[in-house]
Write a protein that holds these residues in place. Structure first.
Motif, PDB file in Angstrom:
ATOM      1  N   ALA A 117      66.755  -5.323  22.016  1.00 23.63           N
ATOM      2  CA  ALA A 117      66.128  -6.026  20.889  1.00 23.63           C
ATOM      3  C   ALA A 117      64.606  -6.057  21.039  1.00 23.63           C
ATOM      4  O   ALA A 117      63.878  -5.921  20.049  1.00 23.63           O
ATOM      5  N   ASP A 118      64.118  -6.214  22.277  1.00 21.25           N
ATOM      6  CA  ASP A 118      62.668  -6.213  22.504  1.00 21.25           C
ATOM      7  C   ASP A 118      62.050  -4.861  22.167  1.00 21.25           C
ATOM      8  O   ASP A 118      60.981  -4.794  21.567  1.00 21.25           O
ATOM      9  N   THR A 119      62.728  -3.795  22.550  1.00 25.90           N
ATOM     10  CA  THR A 119      62.229  -2.448  22.246  1.00 25.90           C
ATOM     11  C   THR A 119      62.219  -2.216  20.740  1.00 25.90           C
ATOM     12  O   THR A 119      61.250  -1.671  20.200  1.00 25.90           O
ATOM     13  N   MET A 120      63.267  -2.625  20.066  1.00 26.59           N
ATOM     14  CA  MET A 120      63.318  -2.460  18.604  1.00 26.59           C
ATOM     15  C   MET A 120      62.197  -3.246  17.932  1.00 26.59           C
ATOM     16  O   MET A 120      61.567  -2.759  16.990  1.00 26.59           O
ATOM     17  N   LEU A 121      61.926  -4.457  18.429  1.00 25.02           N
ATOM     18  CA  LEU A 121      60.845  -5.251  17.860  1.00 25.02           C
ATOM     19  C   LEU A 121      59.496  -4.580  18.108  1.00 25.02           C
ATOM     20  O   LEU A 121      58.653  -4.527  17.217  1.00 25.02           O
ATOM     21  N   SER A 122      59.301  -4.030  19.300  1.00 29.60           N
ATOM     22  CA  SER A 122      58.061  -3.304  19.598  1.00 29.60           C
ATOM     23  C   SER A 122      57.872  -2.138  18.635  1.00 29.60           C
ATOM     24  O   SER A 122      56.769  -1.904  18.138  1.00 29.60           O
ATOM     25  N   ILE A 123      58.944  -1.421  18.389  1.00 26.86           N
ATOM     26  CA  ILE A 123      58.887  -0.284  17.463  1.00 26.86           C
ATOM     27  C   ILE A 123      58.519  -0.761  16.065  1.00 26.86           C
ATOM     28  O   ILE A 123      57.649  -0.171  15.405  1.00 26.86           O
TER      29      ILE A 123
END
Length: 107
Positions: free
Chosen positions: A8-14
């Motif tokens: 979820a953190d990676t998706m938010l960063s993207i």
């Protein structure tokens, strides 16, 4: 199907990064600031990381309107280490496999 999904953190960063790259040439950054805050929500750590790296990597004559607005809007976040990382990445040059061609191949 991949064995591991994207966190979820990676998706938010993207998503945060996409807001900036999609609008990097804007001449009216107010809406971008609002969208960034809405997208990041309470994840100021991710917002600082993405904004800082964007500033460091993309700051030039064509993106200065957005970059300047980001610096002002998010001055309360610790952007400097992330800006430095963005600058290092920008200056790293391009990477490729051209030097790894097999002798005698048709590359």
């Amino acid at each position: 199907m991949p064995a591991h999904s994207i966190s979820a953190d990676t998706m938010l960063s993207i998503r945060v990064g996409c807001v900036m790259t999609r609008n990097q040439f804007t001449q009216n950054p107010a809406a971008v600031m609002t969208e960034l805050r809405e997208t990041a929500g309470d994840r100021l750590d991710i917002l600082a990381s993405e904004v800082g790296r964007f500033i460091g990597f993309y700051d030039d004559q064509y993106t200065h309107t957005l970059v300047d607005a980001l610096r002002v809007e998010f001055a309360d976040l610790d952007l400097q280490p992330h800006i430095e990382l963005g600058v290092r990445r920008r200056n790293a040059g391009t990477h490729g496999t051209q030097g790894y061609a097999v002798p005698g191949s048709r590359n």
